[in-house]
Design a protein around this motif. Structure first.
Motif, PDB file in Angstrom:
ATOM      1  N   PHE A  36       0.820  -1.216   0.000  1.00  0.00           N
ATOM      2  CA  PHE A  36       0.000   0.000   0.000  1.00  0.00           C
ATOM      3  C   PHE A  36       0.850   1.261   0.000  1.00  0.00           C
ATOM      4  CE2 PHE A  36      -2.583   3.349   1.925  1.00  0.00           C
ATOM      5  CZ  PHE A  36      -3.772   3.228   1.205  1.00  0.00           C
ATOM      6  N   TRP A  37       1.865   1.307   0.830  1.00  0.00           N
ATOM      7  CA  TRP A  37       2.621   2.551   1.014  1.00  0.00           C
ATOM      8  C   TRP A  37       3.784   2.714   0.042  1.00  0.00           C
ATOM      9  CZ3 TRP A  37       0.232   6.225   3.303  1.00  0.00           C
ATOM     10  CH2 TRP A  37      -0.660   5.962   4.337  1.00  0.00           C
ATOM     11  N   GLY A  38       4.222   1.636  -0.580  1.00  0.00           N
ATOM     12  CA  GLY A  38       5.287   1.736  -1.568  1.00  0.00           C
ATOM     13  C   GLY A  38       6.545   2.391  -1.018  1.00  0.00           C
ATOM     14  N   ASP A  39       7.161   3.228  -1.849  1.00  0.00           N
ATOM     15  CA  ASP A  39       8.409   3.900  -1.447  1.00  0.00           C
ATOM     16  C   ASP A  39       8.158   5.150  -0.610  1.00  0.00           C
ATOM     17  OD1 ASP A  39       9.832   2.017  -2.865  1.00  0.00           O
ATOM     18  OD2 ASP A  39       9.883   3.211  -4.711  1.00  0.00           O
ATOM     19  N   ALA A  40       6.882   5.530  -0.448  1.00  0.00           N
ATOM     20  CA  ALA A  40       6.581   6.784   0.261  1.00  0.00           C
ATOM     21  C   ALA A  40       6.793   6.664   1.759  1.00  0.00           C
ATOM     22  CB  ALA A  40       5.145   7.216  -0.025  1.00  0.00           C
ATOM     23  N   VAL A  41       6.698   5.445   2.296  1.00  0.00           N
ATOM     24  CA  VAL A  41       6.781   5.241   3.745  1.00  0.00           C
ATOM     25  C   VAL A  41       7.710   4.071   4.053  1.00  0.00           C
ATOM     26  CG1 VAL A  41       5.483   4.677   5.848  1.00  0.00           C
ATOM     27  CG2 VAL A  41       4.429   6.112   4.066  1.00  0.00           C
ATOM     28  N   GLU A  42       8.596   4.275   4.994  1.00  0.00           N
ATOM     29  CA  GLU A  42       9.467   3.186   5.446  1.00  0.00           C
ATOM     30  C   GLU A  42       8.720   2.355   6.496  1.00  0.00           C
ATOM     31  OE1 GLU A  42      13.336   2.845   8.282  1.00  0.00           O
ATOM     32  OE2 GLU A  42      13.610   4.094   6.491  1.00  0.00           O
ATOM     33  N   ILE A  43       8.528   1.087   6.188  1.00  0.00           N
ATOM     34  CA  ILE A  43       7.831   0.196   7.119  1.00  0.00           C
ATOM     35  C   ILE A  43       8.850  -0.285   8.144  1.00  0.00           C
ATOM     36  CG2 ILE A  43       6.364  -1.833   7.347  1.00  0.00           C
ATOM     37  CD1 ILE A  43       5.200   0.505   5.682  1.00  0.00           C
ATOM     38  N   THR A  44       8.981   0.465   9.207  1.00  0.00           N
ATOM     39  CA  THR A  44      10.006   0.224  10.215  1.00  0.00           C
ATOM     40  C   THR A  44       9.689  -1.010  11.052  1.00  0.00           C
ATOM     41  OG1 THR A  44       8.796   1.894  11.477  1.00  0.00           O
ATOM     42  CG2 THR A  44      10.851   2.572  10.478  1.00  0.00           C
ATOM     43  N   ASP A  45      10.718  -1.530  11.721  1.00  0.00           N
ATOM     44  CA  ASP A  45      10.540  -2.681  12.609  1.00  0.00           C
ATOM     45  C   ASP A  45       9.469  -2.363  13.652  1.00  0.00           C
ATOM     46  OD1 ASP A  45      12.490  -4.025  11.269  1.00  0.00           O
ATOM     47  OD2 ASP A  45      14.076  -3.644  12.724  1.00  0.00           O
ATOM     48  N   GLY A  46       8.550  -3.260  13.829  1.00  0.00           N
ATOM     49  CA  GLY A  46       7.445  -3.070  14.762  1.00  0.00           C
ATOM     50  C   GLY A  46       6.124  -2.881  14.044  1.00  0.00           C
ATOM     51  N   ALA A  47       6.192  -2.372  12.806  1.00  0.00           N
ATOM     52  CA  ALA A  47       4.958  -2.165  12.035  1.00  0.00           C
ATOM     53  C   ALA A  47       4.268  -3.487  11.743  1.00  0.00           C
ATOM     54  CB  ALA A  47       5.274  -1.442  10.728  1.00  0.00           C
ATOM     55  N   GLU A  48       5.075  -4.536  11.571  1.00  0.00           N
ATOM     56  CA  GLU A  48       4.503  -5.847  11.251  1.00  0.00           C
ATOM     57  C   GLU A  48       3.680  -6.419  12.404  1.00  0.00           C
ATOM     58  OE1 GLU A  48       8.275  -6.652  13.454  1.00  0.00           O
ATOM     59  OE2 GLU A  48       7.623  -5.240  11.896  1.00  0.00           O
TER      60      GLU A  48
END
Length: 598
Positions: A491-503
């Motif tokens: 969904f967020w692509g390159d616009a947002v860094e899915i940092t550790d913990g988001a999962e």
């Protein structure tokens, strides 16, 4: 966090409107037990003619109303203080009693489903109050089990409902969060503090550190919660197979009265077409805050925190009244009673459930749970829950118990339209660029982000989990983490860094224990967006149509209810129009930012 007994009474809901004391509660429980015994004695084995069936349903409805009052009272008392042993004991006992009573009366639906269609049609034609309910029983005949099995399943309901209860206990009573420190200053942390305050914290260092610590503590419980969740979906898979559904999706969508196409469309179109708009919005937030990068921990920051007004409970009245006046005096007066009659639990206290919900025991009033932070986002949550309250009360005033609730596909429309009405009201207050931008951003950040992003991404993830369980694959924490991260990255692509913990976000929501519920937020808001546009363009006629929709309750299917409101959800047009509206609003926000900077 304060203990429950330390909170002012004025901030608590008034459960004495249900039962004035424990004595009345216990006396009602005795009445229900005796009433159910009479139902069994008078009707079991005798439901073979219209007159007896309709008389039985009337007696059964009376006992069910009282039973729901008992269960609601125990549940509400526990939801505001999960650690209170007296509340826990009462809730545990009523669950056992309720399952026993439901088991004893399970013969009613079993015997009705055993009738030939010709006889059942006669019952329906002679009924003035239960036609839809009886029609639903007829519709579900092909999925019925042997009456002895149905009785056993009813008796086992406390066990079958255990996953959600265990989840709530772990989340609200046992899970503890460590404080975090920044520059020598300690910050307290809890589920409520993180979700209601730190997520929206303007200070980037505090916000990201809170997310890091919050995720670290969640990590410690991932295997327990994954096992609990796995138990829930395995139960649903087994029930789907036992009853003869083609797959778990058909089983979970059956009671919603919508087909798989509407479910998949809601997820697929939003994942494809809304994502670019939300990426643009995230990038705009990054630029306004001058962030080094946009991370998952930054997604819920307010666009203009210095402009965000603090709102007291008392001050919230003017916003609620101003916004909901658009639906007419009758509706406005109904929901405004919530203040004087203390329908709302505004308190923040240890052991209280997170988020917000509305419970409306038949024939009484609604009870709304909040944790008031004084931010405008809480006003949005309040009008949302009052939308449920107004809907359920109007429905109950016009329908019997068995037909007062609409499909869950539609149930979020009356709540989310109230959020749009609040935005309409705010925008009308002042024609000044910064104020207009704040109002639009508040709508995007609360109404649409919450329902079209947060809950929709839950639904997209949930669909992948159910696909695995339908293929008989095992479910464990690492697999859930992987699925959640993949959905977020898509969904967020390159616009947002899915940092550790988001999962680990899958650990935060109770919706996964409520079937296919998460996607219905966006489904309801799709209908609400179209109905709101009609109200703005057509005025009173559109308002009248909407009030009639609310009064219809569960007597119509979602497609029929939407049609009453002038919306055709058999096509993709309302959803595409809603996504376009979100995109246009985001473009307007960016345009206003340019004017403000100049």
């Amino acid at each position: 966090m304060k203990k429950r007994e330390e909170v002012k009474e004025s901030l608590k809901w008034d459960l004495t409107r249900l039962f004035k004391d424990e004595s009345e509660y216990q006396e009602t429980l005795k009445e229900v037990k005796e009433g159910v015994a009479r139902i069994v004695e008078n009707y079991q084995g005798e439901l073979d003619n219209p007159e007896t069936i309709l008389k039985c349903l009337k007696d059964y409805e009376e006992m069910m109303i009282k039973g729901h009052h008992l269960y609601t009272y125990a549940y509400l008392a526990t939801s505001v203080d999960e650690a209170n042993s007296e509340n826990q004991e009462r809730l545990m006992k009523i669950r056992m009693n309720f399952s026993n009573l439901m088991s004893q009366t399970s013969f009613i639906e079993s015997e009705i489903k055993e009738l030939d269609d010709e006889i059942l049609d006669k019952v329906i034609s002679k009924s003035e109050n239960y036609q839809v309910y009886l029609g639903d029983l007829k519709r579900s005949k092909e999925y019925k089990l042997d009456s002895a099995v149905e009785k056993s399943l009813s008796a086992l309901s406390p066990v079958l409902d255990a996953p959600q209860n265990i989840y709530n206990q772990a989340k609200l009573a046992d899970l503890d969060f460590d404080k975090f420190e920044i520059n020598g200053e300690e910050y307290p942390l809890s589920f409520v503090l993180f979700e209601n305050e730190y997520q929206q914290e303007a200070d980037t260092e505090v916000r990201r550190k809170a997310f890091e610590q919050f995720s670290k503590n969640l990590e410690d419980y991932k295997n327990t919660m994954a096992s609990t969740y796995s138990t829930q979906i395995q139960k649903e898979k087994i029930m789907a197979d036992m009853r003869g559904y083609d797959d778990i999706f058909e089983y979970l969508l059956f009671d919603q009265k919508v087909d798989r196409e509407l479910y998949d469309r809601q997820i697929d179109l939003i994942m494809e077409k809304l994502a670019p708009h939300m990426r643009k919005y995230a990038t705009h937030l990054k630029e306004l805050y001058n962030l080094d990068k946009m991370t998952y921990a930054d997604l819920k920051i307010p666009l203009d925190p210095d402009f965000e007004p603090e709102v007291t409970v008392e001050e919230s009245k003017k916003y609620v009244e101003g916004a909901l006046s658009a639906l007419g005096e009758e509706y406005k007066d109904l929901v405004m009673k919530s203040y004087d009659e203390r329908w709302v639990d505004f308190a923040q206290n240890k052991g209280k459930s997170t988020g917000g919900f509305c419970s409306t025991p038949y024939g009484v009033n609604s009870y709304i749970l909040l944790s008031w932070t004084g931010l405008m986002s809480q006003v949005y949550t309040l009008v949302h829950e009052l939308g449920h309250a107004g809907h359920f009360i109007l429905s109950q005033q016009n329908n019997r118990l068995f037909e007062d609730r609409p499909s869950t596909y539609f149930v979020e429309a009356p709540s989310t339209i109230n959020e749009l009405l609040l935005t309409n009201y705010l925008i009308e207050q002042k024609d000044e660029p910064r104020f207009q931008r704040w109002a639009l951003a508040t709508m995007i950040g609360n109404t649409y982000y919450h329902n079209f992003v947060t809950h929709l991404l839950e639904a997209a993830y949930q669909r992948e989990v159910y696909k695995l369980i339908d293929d008989d694959e095992s479910i464990h924490a690492e697999k859930l983490n992987k699925l959640k991260k993949e959905v977020l990255e898509e969904f967020w692509g390159d616009a947002v860094e899915i940092t550790d913990g988001a999962e680990l976000t899958w650990m935060r929501q109770p919706h996964y224990y409520m079937g296919l519920y998460s996607y219905t937020y966006s489904a309801g808001l799709t209908v609400a967006t179209a109905a709101n546009q009609r109200i703005k363009e057509e005025g009173q006629q559109a308002v009248n149509d909407w009030i009639n929709v609310l009064k219809a309750g569960g007597t119509k299917t979602p497609v029929e209810l939407a049609k009453m409101a002038g919306v055709d959800i058999t096509t993709a047009k309302p959803l595409n129009d809603t996504i376009d509206f979100i995109g246009e609003s985001i473009d307007k926000i960016i345009e206003l930012s340019g004017k403000i900077e100049k």
